[in-house]
Design a protein around this motif. Structure first.
Motif, mmCIF file in Angstrom:
data_model
loop_
_atom_site.group_PDB
_atom_site.id
_atom_site.type_symbol
_atom_site.label_atom_id
_atom_site.label_comp_id
_atom_site.label_asym_id
_atom_site.label_seq_id
_atom_site.Cartn_x
_atom_site.Cartn_y
_atom_site.Cartn_z
ATOM 1 N N TYR A 2 0.821 -1.209 0.000
ATOM 2 C CA TYR A 2 0.000 0.000 0.000
ATOM 3 C C TYR A 2 0.855 1.258 0.000
ATOM 4 O O TYR A 2 0.538 2.235 -0.677
ATOM 5 N N VAL A 3 1.946 1.221 0.737
ATOM 6 C CA VAL A 3 2.862 2.362 0.778
ATOM 7 C C VAL A 3 3.486 2.570 -0.602
ATOM 8 O O VAL A 3 3.572 3.702 -1.094
ATOM 9 N N ASP A 4 3.903 1.470 -1.238
ATOM 10 C CA ASP A 4 4.485 1.569 -2.580
ATOM 11 C C ASP A 4 3.485 2.147 -3.574
ATOM 12 O O ASP A 4 3.837 3.012 -4.384
ATOM 13 N N LEU A 5 2.241 1.672 -3.537
ATOM 14 C CA LEU A 5 1.215 2.190 -4.447
ATOM 15 C C LEU A 5 0.975 3.674 -4.224
ATOM 16 O O LEU A 5 0.837 4.443 -5.171
ATOM 17 N N PHE A 6 0.922 4.098 -2.955
ATOM 18 C CA PHE A 6 0.707 5.509 -2.652
ATOM 19 C C PHE A 6 1.885 6.356 -3.144
ATOM 20 O O PHE A 6 1.687 7.433 -3.708
ATOM 21 N N CYS A 7 3.119 5.866 -2.960
ATOM 22 C CA CYS A 7 4.299 6.594 -3.428
ATOM 23 C C CYS A 7 4.293 6.720 -4.949
ATOM 24 O O CYS A 7 4.616 7.788 -5.493
ATOM 25 N N LEU A 8 3.917 5.655 -5.655
ATOM 26 C CA LEU A 8 3.816 5.718 -7.115
ATOM 27 C C LEU A 8 2.735 6.703 -7.548
ATOM 28 O O LEU A 8 2.916 7.457 -8.509
ATOM 29 N N PHE A 9 1.623 6.718 -6.830
ATOM 30 C CA PHE A 9 0.539 7.655 -7.108
ATOM 31 C C PHE A 9 1.041 9.092 -6.974
ATOM 32 O O PHE A 9 0.823 9.932 -7.855
ATOM 33 N N MET A 10 1.746 9.394 -5.878
ATOM 34 C CA MET A 10 2.261 10.753 -5.659
ATOM 35 C C MET A 10 3.330 11.121 -6.697
ATOM 36 O O MET A 10 3.360 12.258 -7.166
ATOM 37 N N ASP A 11 4.187 10.168 -7.071
ATOM 38 C CA ASP A 11 5.175 10.423 -8.134
ATOM 39 C C ASP A 11 4.488 10.795 -9.438
ATOM 40 O O ASP A 11 4.917 11.719 -10.140
ATOM 41 N N ASP A 12 3.422 10.057 -9.773
ATOM 42 C CA ASP A 12 2.683 10.356 -11.001
ATOM 43 C C ASP A 12 2.061 11.744 -10.951
ATOM 44 O O ASP A 12 2.124 12.504 -11.925
ATOM 45 N N ILE A 13 1.474 12.100 -9.821
ATOM 46 C CA ILE A 13 0.840 13.414 -9.676
ATOM 47 C C ILE A 13 1.884 14.527 -9.823
ATOM 48 O O ILE A 13 1.679 15.501 -10.550
ATOM 49 N N LEU A 14 3.010 14.386 -9.130
ATOM 50 C CA LEU A 14 4.068 15.404 -9.228
ATOM 51 C C LEU A 14 4.615 15.488 -10.641
ATOM 52 O O LEU A 14 4.879 16.580 -11.152
ATOM 53 N N GLY A 15 4.793 14.334 -11.288
ATOM 54 C CA GLY A 15 5.259 14.326 -12.676
ATOM 55 C C GLY A 15 4.301 15.080 -13.584
ATOM 56 O O GLY A 15 4.725 15.866 -14.443
ATOM 57 N N ASP A 16 2.998 14.851 -13.396
ATOM 58 C CA ASP A 16 1.987 15.556 -14.196
ATOM 59 C C ASP A 16 2.049 17.061 -13.959
ATOM 60 O O ASP A 16 1.988 17.854 -14.908
ATOM 61 N N ILE A 17 2.191 17.465 -12.702
ATOM 62 C CA ILE A 17 2.235 18.893 -12.376
ATOM 63 C C ILE A 17 3.402 19.567 -13.079
ATOM 64 O O ILE A 17 3.241 20.605 -13.734
ATOM 65 N N TYR A 18 4.584 18.993 -12.970
ATOM 66 C CA TYR A 18 5.758 19.621 -13.581
ATOM 67 C C TYR A 18 5.714 19.572 -15.104
ATOM 68 O O TYR A 18 6.177 20.498 -15.770
ATOM 69 N N TYR A 19 5.119 18.533 -15.677
ATOM 70 C CA TYR A 19 4.991 18.453 -17.133
ATOM 71 C C TYR A 19 4.008 19.504 -17.641
ATOM 72 O O TYR A 19 4.241 20.130 -18.678
ATOM 73 N N ILE A 20 2.919 19.714 -16.905
ATOM 74 C CA ILE A 20 1.961 20.757 -17.279
ATOM 75 C C ILE A 20 2.624 22.127 -17.189
ATOM 76 O O ILE A 20 2.488 22.958 -18.091
ATOM 77 N N LYS A 21 3.376 22.366 -16.113
ATOM 78 C CA LYS A 21 4.066 23.657 -15.949
ATOM 79 C C LYS A 21 5.042 23.903 -17.096
ATOM 80 O O LYS A 21 5.168 25.009 -17.608
ATOM 81 N N GLU A 22 5.701 22.845 -17.535
ATOM 82 C CA GLU A 22 6.679 22.930 -18.624
ATOM 83 C C GLU A 22 6.009 23.201 -19.975
ATOM 84 O O GLU A 22 6.586 23.870 -20.830
ATOM 85 N N ASN A 23 4.784 22.686 -20.185
ATOM 86 C CA ASN A 23 4.172 22.720 -21.515
ATOM 87 C C ASN A 23 2.966 23.635 -21.672
ATOM 88 O O ASN A 23 2.498 23.820 -22.786
ATOM 89 N N ASP A 24 2.437 24.171 -20.594
ATOM 90 C CA ASP A 24 1.282 25.062 -20.699
ATOM 91 C C ASP A 24 1.699 26.463 -20.259
ATOM 92 O O ASP A 24 1.814 26.735 -19.060
ATOM 93 N N PRO A 25 1.919 27.364 -21.219
ATOM 94 C CA PRO A 25 2.416 28.706 -20.864
ATOM 95 C C PRO A 25 1.446 29.522 -20.018
ATOM 96 O O PRO A 25 1.855 30.474 -19.367
ATOM 97 N N SER A 26 0.165 29.146 -19.997
ATOM 98 C CA SER A 26 -0.789 29.914 -19.179
ATOM 99 C C SER A 26 -0.685 29.563 -17.697
ATOM 100 O O SER A 26 -1.209 30.282 -16.862
ATOM 101 N N MET A 27 -0.023 28.474 -17.376
ATOM 102 C CA MET A 27 0.128 28.039 -15.976
ATOM 103 C C MET A 27 1.548 28.351 -15.506
ATOM 104 O O MET A 27 2.451 27.532 -15.628
ATOM 105 N N LYS A 28 1.732 29.553 -14.980
ATOM 106 C CA LYS A 28 3.067 30.016 -14.596
ATOM 107 C C LYS A 28 3.523 29.468 -13.251
ATOM 108 O O LYS A 28 4.706 29.347 -12.990
ATOM 109 N N TYR A 29 2.572 29.149 -12.379
ATOM 110 C CA TYR A 29 2.907 28.724 -11.031
ATOM 111 C C TYR A 29 2.193 27.414 -10.696
ATOM 112 O O TYR A 29 1.104 27.145 -11.199
ATOM 113 N N ILE A 30 2.790 26.648 -9.814
ATOM 114 C CA ILE A 30 2.222 25.354 -9.431
ATOM 115 C C ILE A 30 0.854 25.525 -8.783
ATOM 116 O O ILE A 30 -0.063 24.733 -9.027
#
Length: 184
Positions: free
Chosen positions: A4-32
């Protein structure tokens, strides 16, 4: 317990990855904080990832409830069994439909109205939906049907209908979809 801990850590990694990828590729989103509060595509991905996590934990009823909530709040239908690797960016998630056996590799950008749908007549290896490669851009309102493969580094134009495999490093547009450039 470690599972369960591993699944939760993978879930959080995916969420953080999505956030930073959106910040990198969507110019309208300047801040997290803007992504967390206002980016409807991120909200859709978050709820999909939550429903997918619940499905992996064999909490199917809760998973389907979150799936339905995502559909009601964001007009976005991503089945909990679909596999979307992180990072991914959904921009303007209104009208997106991603079917049960669809697979999307990392670093993909998906725009509004995209459908990754199945074809009842064509089932390959228990898949009815497409497999999307790495670093693929799916333009607005494109429709990709059946258990086909979209290769890595492809661009599918807005409004295109794809029913055949698309090789890597290509741009494809039209109804039916035709390859207009092949870089590879």
């Amino acid at each position: 317990m470690l599972f369960y801990v591993d699944l939760f850590c993978l879930f959080m990694d995916d969420i953080l990855g999505d956030i930073y990828y959106i910040k990198e590729n969507d110019p309208s989103m300047k801040y997290i904080y803007m992504i967390l509060l206002f980016h409807i595509g991120f909200h859709s991905l978050f709820l999909y990832r939550l429903s997918h996590l619940l499905f992996k934990l064999n909490l199917e009823f809760l998973s389907l409830c979150v799936w339905r909530l995502n559909s009601m709040l964001n007009s976005c239908d991503i089945h909990p069994k679909a596999l979307i690797k992180s990072p991914c960016m959904i921009d303007h998630s209104i009208g997106i439909v991603i079917g049960e056996t669809a697979m999307i590799d990392e670093r993909c950008q998906i725009f509004q109205g995209v459908t990754l749908g199945g074809r009842k007549q064509k089932i390959i290896e228990n898949r009815r939906h497409p497999m999307i490669g790495k670093n693929v851009l799916l333009g607005c309102n494109c429709i990709i049907l059946g258990p086909i493969i979209i290769g890595n580094h492809c661009k599918i134009g807005s409004g295109s209908v794809v029913i055949e495999n698309i090789p890597f490093n290509t741009t494809a547009v039209g109804i039916p979809c035709k390859i207009i450039t092949n870089i590879g």
